[in-house]
Design a protein around this motif. Sequence first.
Motif, PDB file in Angstrom:
ATOM      1  N   ASN A   1      23.396  10.065  48.537  1.00 52.71           N
ATOM      2  CA  ASN A   1      23.296  11.052  47.466  1.00 52.71           C
ATOM      3  C   ASN A   1      24.242  12.220  47.715  1.00 52.71           C
ATOM      4  OD1 ASN A   1      20.842  10.069  45.839  1.00 52.71           O
ATOM      5  ND2 ASN A   1      20.121   9.995  47.966  1.00 52.71           N
ATOM      6  N   THR A   2      24.799  12.717  46.625  1.00 56.20           N
ATOM      7  CA  THR A   2      25.665  13.889  46.741  1.00 56.20           C
ATOM      8  C   THR A   2      24.864  15.104  47.187  1.00 56.20           C
ATOM      9  OG1 THR A   2      27.144  13.080  45.009  1.00 56.20           O
ATOM     10  CG2 THR A   2      27.185  15.439  45.475  1.00 56.20           C
ATOM     11  N   MET A   3      23.718  15.353  46.525  1.00 52.08           N
ATOM     12  CA  MET A   3      22.895  16.518  46.850  1.00 52.08           C
ATOM     13  C   MET A   3      22.118  16.287  48.141  1.00 52.08           C
ATOM     14  SD  MET A   3      21.544  17.272  42.969  1.00 52.08           S
ATOM     15  CE  MET A   3      21.444  15.527  42.571  1.00 52.08           C
ATOM     16  N   LEU A   4      21.704  17.366  48.764  1.00 52.15           N
ATOM     17  CA  LEU A   4      20.953  17.253  50.010  1.00 52.15           C
ATOM     18  C   LEU A   4      19.583  16.635  49.769  1.00 52.15           C
ATOM     19  CD1 LEU A   4      21.036  19.812  52.849  1.00 52.15           C
ATOM     20  CD2 LEU A   4      18.825  18.920  52.147  1.00 52.15           C
ATOM     21  N   ARG A   5      19.000  16.893  48.604  1.00 51.89           N
ATOM     22  CA  ARG A   5      17.718  16.289  48.220  1.00 51.89           C
ATOM     23  C   ARG A   5      17.691  16.144  46.698  1.00 51.89           C
ATOM     24  NH1 ARG A   5      16.497  21.713  48.839  1.00 51.89           N
ATOM     25  NH2 ARG A   5      16.404  21.590  51.103  1.00 51.89           N
ATOM     26  N   PRO A   6      16.951  15.165  46.177  1.00 46.02           N
ATOM     27  CA  PRO A   6      16.835  15.032  44.718  1.00 46.02           C
ATOM     28  C   PRO A   6      16.137  16.257  44.131  1.00 46.02           C
ATOM     29  CG  PRO A   6      16.088  13.031  45.834  1.00 46.02           C
ATOM     30  CD  PRO A   6      16.258  14.077  46.891  1.00 46.02           C
ATOM     31  N   PRO A   7      16.518  16.704  42.938  1.00 41.35           N
ATOM     32  CA  PRO A   7      15.874  17.882  42.336  1.00 41.35           C
ATOM     33  C   PRO A   7      14.374  17.668  42.158  1.00 41.35           C
ATOM     34  CG  PRO A   7      17.915  17.353  41.199  1.00 41.35           C
ATOM     35  CD  PRO A   7      17.641  16.208  42.118  1.00 41.35           C
TER      36      PRO A   7
ATOM     37  N   LEU B   1      17.751  21.014  58.985  1.00 43.31           N
ATOM     38  CA  LEU B   1      17.040  22.269  59.185  1.00 43.31           C
ATOM     39  C   LEU B   1      16.926  22.958  57.834  1.00 43.31           C
ATOM     40  CD1 LEU B   1      18.844  23.587  62.406  1.00 43.31           C
ATOM     41  CD2 LEU B   1      16.620  22.455  62.273  1.00 43.31           C
ATOM     42  N   THR B   2      15.725  23.458  57.514  1.00 46.26           N
ATOM     43  CA  THR B   2      15.471  24.044  56.198  1.00 46.26           C
ATOM     44  C   THR B   2      14.712  25.354  56.382  1.00 46.26           C
ATOM     45  OG1 THR B   2      15.251  21.794  55.332  1.00 46.26           O
ATOM     46  CG2 THR B   2      14.547  23.588  53.887  1.00 46.26           C
ATOM     47  N   ARG B   3      15.074  26.362  55.592  1.00 41.35           N
ATOM     48  CA  ARG B   3      14.409  27.663  55.705  1.00 41.35           C
ATOM     49  C   ARG B   3      14.385  28.343  54.344  1.00 41.35           C
ATOM     50  NH1 ARG B   3      15.237  33.112  56.207  1.00 41.35           N
ATOM     51  NH2 ARG B   3      13.970  34.239  57.765  1.00 41.35           N
ATOM     52  N   SER B   4      13.271  29.015  54.041  1.00 43.92           N
ATOM     53  CA  SER B   4      13.170  29.824  52.826  1.00 43.92           C
ATOM     54  C   SER B   4      13.095  31.291  53.219  1.00 43.92           C
ATOM     55  CB  SER B   4      11.930  29.434  52.014  1.00 43.92           C
ATOM     56  OG  SER B   4      10.758  29.932  52.644  1.00 43.92           O
ATOM     57  N   ASP B   5      13.203  32.191  52.222  1.00 51.35           N
ATOM     58  CA  ASP B   5      13.225  33.619  52.539  1.00 51.35           C
ATOM     59  C   ASP B   5      11.962  34.340  52.069  1.00 51.35           C
ATOM     60  OD1 ASP B   5      13.563  33.615  49.801  1.00 51.35           O
ATOM     61  OD2 ASP B   5      15.142  35.134  49.800  1.00 51.35           O
ATOM     62  N   ASP B   6      10.893  33.594  51.758  1.00 54.70           N
ATOM     63  CA  ASP B   6       9.668  34.216  51.242  1.00 54.70           C
ATOM     64  C   ASP B   6       8.475  33.688  52.036  1.00 54.70           C
ATOM     65  OD1 ASP B   6       7.466  35.139  49.683  1.00 54.70           O
ATOM     66  OD2 ASP B   6       8.806  35.301  47.959  1.00 54.70           O
ATOM     67  N   ALA B   7       7.722  34.624  52.627  1.00 52.86           N
ATOM     68  CA  ALA B   7       6.576  34.231  53.461  1.00 52.86           C
ATOM     69  C   ALA B   7       5.300  34.045  52.652  1.00 52.86           C
ATOM     70  CB  ALA B   7       6.344  35.282  54.544  1.00 52.86           C
ATOM     71  N   ARG B   8       5.360  34.311  51.338  1.00 50.98           N
ATOM     72  CA  ARG B   8       4.132  34.258  50.537  1.00 50.98           C
ATOM     73  C   ARG B   8       3.820  32.869  49.989  1.00 50.98           C
ATOM     74  NH1 ARG B   8       5.680  38.511  46.173  1.00 50.98           N
ATOM     75  NH2 ARG B   8       7.578  37.261  46.379  1.00 50.98           N
ATOM     76  N   ALA B   9       4.758  31.929  50.129  1.00 45.79           N
ATOM     77  CA  ALA B   9       4.524  30.559  49.668  1.00 45.79           C
ATOM     78  C   ALA B   9       5.454  29.641  50.436  1.00 45.79           C
ATOM     79  CB  ALA B   9       4.765  30.427  48.165  1.00 45.79           C
ATOM     80  N   GLU B  10       5.085  28.363  50.518  1.00 48.85           N
ATOM     81  CA  GLU B  10       5.877  27.411  51.297  1.00 48.85           C
ATOM     82  C   GLU B  10       6.704  26.517  50.370  1.00 48.85           C
ATOM     83  OE1 GLU B  10       3.503  25.238  54.062  1.00 48.85           O
ATOM     84  OE2 GLU B  10       2.526  27.036  54.845  1.00 48.85           O
ATOM     85  N   PHE B  11       7.979  26.387  50.725  1.00 47.71           N
ATOM     86  CA  PHE B  11       8.846  25.441  50.030  1.00 47.71           C
ATOM     87  C   PHE B  11       8.722  24.083  50.704  1.00 47.71           C
ATOM     88  CE2 PHE B  11      12.801  23.044  50.101  1.00 47.71           C
ATOM     89  CZ  PHE B  11      13.011  22.852  48.745  1.00 47.71           C
ATOM     90  N   ALA B  12       8.510  23.041  49.925  1.00 51.99           N
ATOM     91  CA  ALA B  12       8.371  21.690  50.470  1.00 51.99           C
ATOM     92  C   ALA B  12       8.916  20.690  49.467  1.00 51.99           C
ATOM     93  CB  ALA B  12       6.910  21.377  50.775  1.00 51.99           C
ATOM     94  N   ARG B  13       9.216  19.506  49.965  1.00 53.76           N
ATOM     95  CA  ARG B  13       9.538  18.407  49.046  1.00 53.76           C
ATOM     96  C   ARG B  13       8.257  17.977  48.342  1.00 53.76           C
ATOM     97  NH1 ARG B  13      14.213  14.129  50.397  1.00 53.76           N
ATOM     98  NH2 ARG B  13      15.774  15.518  51.256  1.00 53.76           N
ATOM     99  N   PRO B  14       8.371  17.257  47.204  1.00 47.31           N
ATOM    100  CA  PRO B  14       7.166  16.819  46.490  1.00 47.31           C
ATOM    101  C   PRO B  14       6.207  16.053  47.385  1.00 47.31           C
ATOM    102  CG  PRO B  14       9.108  16.454  45.138  1.00 47.31           C
ATOM    103  CD  PRO B  14       9.606  16.915  46.480  1.00 47.31           C
ATOM    104  N   ASN B  15       4.944  16.464  47.374  1.00 44.39           N
ATOM    105  CA  ASN B  15       3.853  15.787  48.079  1.00 44.39           C
ATOM    106  C   ASN B  15       3.815  16.052  49.571  1.00 44.39           C
ATOM    107  OD1 ASN B  15       1.515  14.211  48.026  1.00 44.39           O
ATOM    108  ND2 ASN B  15       2.628  12.436  48.780  1.00 44.39           N
ATOM    109  N   GLN B  16       4.649  16.933  50.108  1.00 40.95           N
ATOM    110  CA  GLN B  16       4.551  17.254  51.530  1.00 40.95           C
ATOM    111  C   GLN B  16       3.388  18.213  51.779  1.00 40.95           C
ATOM    112  OE1 GLN B  16       8.561  18.586  52.556  1.00 40.95           O
ATOM    113  NE2 GLN B  16       8.912  16.648  53.621  1.00 40.95           N
ATOM    114  N   ALA B  17       2.725  18.027  52.928  1.00 42.11           N
ATOM    115  CA  ALA B  17       1.560  18.852  53.249  1.00 42.11           C
ATOM    116  C   ALA B  17       1.947  20.241  53.726  1.00 42.11           C
ATOM    117  CB  ALA B  17       0.716  18.157  54.318  1.00 42.11           C
TER     118      ALA B  17
END
Length: 413
Positions: free
Chosen positions: A136-142, A36-52
């Motif tokens: 991987n140690t991190m939840l996602r690659p940087p 589950l992933t959530r950001s705190d800003d409604a003005r832009a979307e956080f996504a992994r590289p190349n996600q629509a």
Amino acid sequence: MNKKILASLLAFPLLAPAVQAQDNAVKISGFGTAALTRSDDARAEFARPNQANGSARKVRTGIDSNLGLQADYTVNNWLSLTAQGLVRQDAEEHYGAELSWAFARFRISDDVNVRVGRIGLPVFMISDYRNVGYANTMLRPPAEVYSQVPFNSADGADITWRHDLGNTSLTAQLAIGTNKTPLAGDLHVRGKDLVALNVAAENGPFTLRIGHARSKLTIDDSASLNTLVGGLRAAGAGYRLPELNALAGRIEAKDSKGTFSSIGLGVDWNNFVLQTEFAKRKTDTYINDTSSWYLMGGYRIGKFLPYYTRSELRIDDSIENTVPAACPAGYPAACTPTLMQLGNGVRRLPTTGVGQGEQTTDTIGVRWDFYRSMALKVQIDRIKPTGNGLFIHAEPGFNGPVTVGAVALDVVF
């Protein structure tokens, strides 16, 4: 990760063939992440590289979740077959399936193996298992580093040479092939004459890796890019401004040279875990020349591994806007408005497309290996973009910073 976990991670792609040596049955293995992933800003979307699609204050399951299945079959002591499928949300709006790997492995000698088919492209330190969250140690690659090359695989062949020199194990991998990858927005990027060289040295808890890749790049199906390039050429011919034709040639991505070089270091010593990569991208088109890096450090406390990561993506060079601000006196009235429109289009290029833009991220997280082959991770990212950074669907005026929180359950089976 402790050493036991790290060993299982690195061996994951090779695990099934090793087991198959005992019989000739098809072996199935897999991995998955439920997140589950959530950001705190409604003005832009956080996504992994190349996600629509990404998160803009909404809890999303598709950003960090995936499911992979791998089938391995050992034909004899010199030939084995491998196929891996991956389900995730990438360039499409919803979950989709892709064939990640499909190759035949030929054992030439104890030190040399050749693979033919669809192979993983060795451009990053964790290229072989970047989609395996448990590895991987991190939840996602940087994203600052891992957004810089859109290709995960190549249709072609590679040759791998492994040799031990004292306590140091050397591995050299040379891959050649082609690739066509869908990008968000119905675009495609094609890589022709793709060549990648990866050299790694492992000694005890230390792993040093150096890589270089190059290809001829073509961007297909980009209506906005085609319109801009066509407009520059039409205006250059119609208004007799040859600099516009030259600029169109520099922007157009058609068999344009692109290179990517990187160096990485991994350390897993006692309770200390460190991982870092530095990379540079250069192209002969509108795609920015960039430098990127990250440094992750963690300390293992029993089954818990808290970590901190700092990552950064900077533009070294971008396309120079040579569109004149206005037409000379005596030109048609439509000339200057046309140049203004074309100039605005050129100015948007450094922040348009996958892996464009600048940003830094500070990350804190913790990994909990609470059960065999299962890990729970919690990660918080504080992202500071320059302009839109790597965010998608940004509204005018967006400039961050943005806080992103995620929790993920990783498994391998």
